[in-house]
Design a protein around this motif. Structure first.
Motif, PDB file in Angstrom:
ATOM      1  N   ALA A 192       0.935  -1.068  -0.187  1.00 36.45           N
ATOM      2  CA  ALA A 192       0.148  -0.174   0.344  1.00 36.45           C
ATOM      3  C   ALA A 192       0.528   0.885  -0.051  1.00 36.45           C
ATOM      4  CB  ALA A 192      -1.159   0.144   0.749  1.00 36.45           C
ATOM      5  N   GLY A 193       0.797   2.210  -1.095  1.00 34.31           N
ATOM      6  CA  GLY A 193       1.199   3.449  -1.113  1.00 34.31           C
ATOM      7  C   GLY A 193       2.610   3.364  -2.176  1.00 34.31           C
ATOM      8  N   CYS A 194       2.972   1.968  -2.862  1.00 34.05           N
ATOM      9  CA  CYS A 194       3.781   1.782  -3.237  1.00 34.05           C
ATOM     10  C   CYS A 194       3.098   1.998  -4.674  1.00 34.05           C
ATOM     11  CB  CYS A 194       5.323   0.891  -3.302  1.00 34.05           C
ATOM     12  SG  CYS A 194       5.447   0.747  -1.267  1.00 34.05           S
ATOM     13  N   ASP A 195       4.375   1.834  -5.357  1.00 32.42           N
ATOM     14  CA  ASP A 195       3.760   1.769  -6.974  1.00 32.42           C
ATOM     15  C   ASP A 195       4.376   0.471  -8.095  1.00 32.42           C
ATOM     16  OD1 ASP A 195       6.253   2.718  -7.928  1.00 32.42           O
ATOM     17  OD2 ASP A 195       5.657   4.258  -8.815  1.00 32.42           O
ATOM     18  N   TRP A 196       5.059  -0.632  -7.031  1.00 34.35           N
ATOM     19  CA  TRP A 196       5.406  -2.239  -7.030  1.00 34.35           C
ATOM     20  C   TRP A 196       4.165  -2.564  -7.450  1.00 34.35           C
ATOM     21  CZ3 TRP A 196       6.032  -5.523  -4.047  1.00 34.35           C
ATOM     22  CH2 TRP A 196       6.100  -4.758  -2.316  1.00 34.35           C
ATOM     23  N   THR A 197       4.650  -3.717  -7.859  1.00 34.95           N
ATOM     24  CA  THR A 197       3.401  -4.972  -8.538  1.00 34.95           C
ATOM     25  C   THR A 197       4.958  -6.288  -8.577  1.00 34.95           C
ATOM     26  OG1 THR A 197       1.851  -3.760  -9.135  1.00 34.95           O
ATOM     27  CG2 THR A 197       1.577  -6.202  -8.643  1.00 34.95           C
ATOM     28  N   VAL A 198       4.881  -7.671  -7.911  1.00 38.35           N
ATOM     29  CA  VAL A 198       5.554  -9.327  -8.032  1.00 38.35           C
ATOM     30  C   VAL A 198       4.292  -9.865  -8.192  1.00 38.35           C
ATOM     31  CG1 VAL A 198       7.880  -7.900  -7.110  1.00 38.35           C
ATOM     32  CG2 VAL A 198       5.772  -8.793  -5.782  1.00 38.35           C
ATOM     33  N   ALA A 254       3.041 -13.508 -10.518  1.00 37.75           N
ATOM     34  CA  ALA A 254       3.207 -13.796 -11.525  1.00 37.75           C
ATOM     35  C   ALA A 254       1.764 -14.241 -12.580  1.00 37.75           C
ATOM     36  CB  ALA A 254       3.571 -15.884 -11.086  1.00 37.75           C
ATOM     37  N   ARG A 255       1.960 -14.430 -13.986  1.00 34.71           N
ATOM     38  CA  ARG A 255       0.598 -14.263 -15.028  1.00 34.71           C
ATOM     39  C   ARG A 255      -0.264 -12.883 -13.937  1.00 34.71           C
ATOM     40  NH1 ARG A 255       0.280 -20.437 -14.168  1.00 34.71           N
ATOM     41  NH2 ARG A 255       0.873 -21.109 -16.328  1.00 34.71           N
ATOM     42  N   LEU A 256       0.668 -11.516 -13.517  1.00 33.86           N
ATOM     43  CA  LEU A 256       0.511 -10.440 -13.485  1.00 33.86           C
ATOM     44  C   LEU A 256      -1.135 -10.264 -14.527  1.00 33.86           C
ATOM     45  CD1 LEU A 256       3.247  -9.038 -12.282  1.00 33.86           C
ATOM     46  CD2 LEU A 256       1.192  -9.379 -11.108  1.00 33.86           C
ATOM     47  N   ASN A 257      -1.059 -10.329 -15.171  1.00 32.81           N
ATOM     48  CA  ASN A 257      -2.044  -9.259 -15.921  1.00 32.81           C
ATOM     49  C   ASN A 257      -2.842 -10.532 -17.420  1.00 32.81           C
ATOM     50  OD1 ASN A 257      -1.237  -6.827 -15.544  1.00 32.81           O
ATOM     51  ND2 ASN A 257       0.643  -7.358 -16.747  1.00 32.81           N
ATOM     52  N   GLN A 258      -2.823 -12.031 -16.333  1.00 33.44           N
ATOM     53  CA  GLN A 258      -3.575 -12.237 -17.118  1.00 33.44           C
ATOM     54  C   GLN A 258      -5.209 -12.586 -15.836  1.00 33.44           C
ATOM     55  OE1 GLN A 258      -1.697 -16.726 -17.298  1.00 33.44           O
ATOM     56  NE2 GLN A 258      -3.669 -17.409 -17.145  1.00 33.44           N
ATOM     57  N   HIS A 259      -6.464 -12.403 -17.034  1.00 37.28           N
ATOM     58  CA  HIS A 259      -7.941 -13.557 -15.971  1.00 37.28           C
ATOM     59  C   HIS A 259      -7.485 -14.393 -15.558  1.00 37.28           C
ATOM     60  CE1 HIS A 259      -8.713  -8.752 -18.162  1.00 37.28           C
ATOM     61  NE2 HIS A 259      -9.455  -8.907 -16.910  1.00 37.28           N
ATOM     62  N   PHE A 260      -8.679 -14.291 -13.871  1.00 38.71           N
ATOM     63  CA  PHE A 260      -8.466 -16.151 -13.432  1.00 38.71           C
ATOM     64  C   PHE A 260     -10.543 -15.681 -13.064  1.00 38.71           C
ATOM     65  CE2 PHE A 260      -3.825 -15.346 -13.218  1.00 38.71           C
ATOM     66  CZ  PHE A 260      -3.090 -16.561 -13.527  1.00 38.71           C
ATOM     67  N   PRO A 261     -10.087 -16.905 -13.062  1.00 41.70           N
ATOM     68  CA  PRO A 261     -11.656 -16.757 -12.370  1.00 41.70           C
ATOM     69  C   PRO A 261     -11.604 -16.285 -11.319  1.00 41.70           C
ATOM     70  CG  PRO A 261     -11.429 -18.617 -13.721  1.00 41.70           C
ATOM     71  CD  PRO A 261     -10.410 -17.889 -13.909  1.00 41.70           C
ATOM     72  N   GLN A 262     -12.812 -14.969 -10.649  1.00 42.62           N
ATOM     73  CA  GLN A 262     -12.909 -14.695  -9.417  1.00 42.62           C
ATOM     74  C   GLN A 262     -13.765 -15.851  -8.400  1.00 42.62           C
ATOM     75  OE1 GLN A 262     -12.741 -10.337  -9.037  1.00 42.62           O
ATOM     76  NE2 GLN A 262     -13.790 -10.680 -10.296  1.00 42.62           N
ATOM     77  N   GLN A 263     -15.311 -16.198  -9.169  1.00 43.21           N
ATOM     78  CA  GLN A 263     -15.789 -16.493  -8.534  1.00 43.21           C
ATOM     79  C   GLN A 263     -16.446 -15.856  -6.625  1.00 43.21           C
ATOM     80  OE1 GLN A 263     -17.638 -20.254  -8.406  1.00 43.21           O
ATOM     81  NE2 GLN A 263     -16.916 -19.852 -10.556  1.00 43.21           N
ATOM     82  N   GLY A 302      -4.796  -6.613 -10.661  1.00 39.94           N
ATOM     83  CA  GLY A 302      -5.155  -5.709 -10.527  1.00 39.94           C
ATOM     84  C   GLY A 302      -6.544  -5.937  -8.849  1.00 39.94           C
ATOM     85  N   MET A 303      -5.965  -6.648  -8.359  1.00 40.70           N
ATOM     86  CA  MET A 303      -6.622  -7.397  -7.333  1.00 40.70           C
ATOM     87  C   MET A 303      -5.817  -6.788  -6.273  1.00 40.70           C
ATOM     88  SD  MET A 303      -9.346  -9.002  -6.110  1.00 40.70           S
ATOM     89  CE  MET A 303     -10.121 -10.272  -7.146  1.00 40.70           C
ATOM     90  N   ALA A 304      -4.681  -6.953  -6.366  1.00 36.84           N
ATOM     91  CA  ALA A 304      -3.470  -6.561  -4.945  1.00 36.84           C
ATOM     92  C   ALA A 304      -3.970  -4.760  -5.130  1.00 36.84           C
ATOM     93  CB  ALA A 304      -2.609  -6.776  -6.121  1.00 36.84           C
ATOM     94  N   HIS A 305      -3.538  -4.268  -6.000  1.00 37.70           N
ATOM     95  CA  HIS A 305      -4.170  -3.122  -5.367  1.00 37.70           C
ATOM     96  C   HIS A 305      -4.764  -2.307  -5.412  1.00 37.70           C
ATOM     97  CE1 HIS A 305      -0.134  -1.302  -8.270  1.00 37.70           C
ATOM     98  NE2 HIS A 305       0.169  -2.546  -8.723  1.00 37.70           N
ATOM     99  N   ALA A 306      -6.005  -3.579  -6.292  1.00 40.21           N
ATOM    100  CA  ALA A 306      -7.201  -2.855  -5.434  1.00 40.21           C
ATOM    101  C   ALA A 306      -7.364  -2.948  -3.542  1.00 40.21           C
ATOM    102  CB  ALA A 306      -8.674  -3.269  -6.304  1.00 40.21           C
ATOM    103  N   LEU A 307      -7.050  -4.229  -2.909  1.00 43.36           N
ATOM    104  CA  LEU A 307      -6.836  -4.524  -1.999  1.00 43.36           C
ATOM    105  C   LEU A 307      -6.146  -3.608  -0.746  1.00 43.36           C
ATOM    106  CD1 LEU A 307      -6.919  -8.444  -2.292  1.00 43.36           C
ATOM    107  CD2 LEU A 307      -8.251  -7.171  -1.014  1.00 43.36           C
ATOM    108  N   GLY A 338      -1.159  -5.822  -0.541  1.00 40.16           N
ATOM    109  CA  GLY A 338      -2.774  -6.214  -1.000  1.00 40.16           C
ATOM    110  C   GLY A 338      -1.673  -7.940  -1.893  1.00 40.16           C
ATOM    111  N   VAL A 339      -2.485  -8.624  -1.280  1.00 41.75           N
ATOM    112  CA  VAL A 339      -1.914  -9.981  -2.128  1.00 41.75           C
ATOM    113  C   VAL A 339      -3.416 -11.145  -2.503  1.00 41.75           C
ATOM    114  CG1 VAL A 339      -1.209 -12.024  -1.581  1.00 41.75           C
ATOM    115  CG2 VAL A 339      -0.408 -10.332  -0.147  1.00 41.75           C
ATOM    116  N   ALA A 340      -2.564 -10.921  -3.710  1.00 40.12           N
ATOM    117  CA  ALA A 340      -3.795 -12.451  -4.379  1.00 40.12           C
ATOM    118  C   ALA A 340      -3.438 -13.374  -4.954  1.00 40.12           C
ATOM    119  CB  ALA A 340      -4.225 -11.187  -5.798  1.00 40.12           C
TER     120      ALA A 340
END
Length: 302
Positions: free
Chosen positions: A18-24, A26-35, A189-194, A267-269
């Protein structure tokens, strides 16, 4: 981590501070089913409507037999027994998040304005990489290869209708869903939102507190991300568990705002699109992600 390297399946991981602009990950920009992870967006949209004075937390919402959805809906028997019940918004939101109650979630979804309203909320808040599906009934029916009909909500009718389908029909429907999920989310997207939720950027202070508190009390998935964290860490999380076909599991997820002992938030997904790994291996893989985050944080701050 070794658990991750040996894990068979399609896994997306996103971690940001939170407050940083880095993300680490795997498959960071692939869409996965949320359920059921998508229940978060319904809760946020409801709380946003509360912040705007459109909805009140103590407002009663009617649930009738025709409102029932499928799978996990703890309210089902009381609704059928009494022919209808009323529950306050706040309780429905808590049940949707901590018990992953599909009917509670669906009633909130349509009360707030349906899928289009949720999509508008996501766009307005510039929450990227998140798709919102057509609602529980249509989403699960499509993933199963069924066409939704109201009678599927009663008892185990949905499961029985699905079991009557030829295996290849179910395989094709599930494969199509996983490849291009209508409720897809990217790990980034999920990690940033959280992280933004935890920082108070998405809702009022009061609503942010209520949402995090509710996520912190979640009864689902205690052995997922939460179990990998050392003492002094806290996970405010939401699980998702998709349909299974034989040994194939889809949409097995956990996402969290994770709080370190020093007050930092991450934020962790972890989103598993599909895997043949048993549940225990899936849980251990998730635990290895949260444990690695905690080790990394401690090494940097000690």
């Amino acid at each position: 981590s070794s658990d991750l390297a040996s894990f068979e399946g399609q896994v997306g991981i996103g971690i940001t501070k939170a407050g940083c602009d880095w993300t680490v990950g795997a498959r960071l920009n692939q869409h996965f089913p949320q359920q059921s992870v998508s229940k978060l967006w319904v809760a946020m949209s409801i709380l946003d409507a509360v912040d705007n004075g459109r909805i009140k937390l103590d407002q009663q919402i009617a649930i009738r037999p025709q409102d029932l959805t499928l799978f996990n809906q703890p309210l089902q028997w009381e609704v059928l027994d009494k022919g209808g019940i009323e529950r306050p918004v706040k309780m429905l939101m808590q049940n949707a998040l901590s018990l992953s109650d599909n009917t509670a979630n669906d009633r909130l979804l349509w009360t707030v304005g349906g899928p289009d309203h949720i999509r508008a909320f996501l766009k307005d808040r510039e929450i990227d990489g998140i798709r919102f599906g057509p609602g529980e009934r249509l989403l699960q029916s499509a993933a199963a290869g069924l066409t939704w009909a109201p009678e599927l909500a009663a008892g185990r009718n949905f499961e029985q209708a699905r079991a009557r389908l030829p295996k290849e029909v179910r395989e094709a429907a599930l494969a199509k869903y996983v490849a291009n999920p209508m409720d897809g989310a990217t790990p980034a997207g999920m990690a940033h939102a959280l992280a933004r939720l935890a920082k108070g950027e998405l809702l009022s202070e009061q609503s942010t507190q209520l949402l995090l508190e509710t996520m912190g009390k979640s009864r689902s998935g205690p052995m997922r991300l939460k179990a990998g964290l050392p003492a002094g860490w806290k996970a405010f999380h939401k699980t998702g568990t998709g349909q299974e076909l034989g040994a194939l599991a889809t949409g097995y997820n956990d996402v969290a705002a994770v709080k370190a002992p020093d007050g930092s938030y991450y934020g962790v997904a972890v989103l598993v699109g599909q895997t043949h790994q048993p549940i225990r291996a899936r849980m251990e893989m998730m635990q290895s992600v949260s444990a690695a985050l905690a080790r990394w944080h401690s090494a940097r701050t000690s």
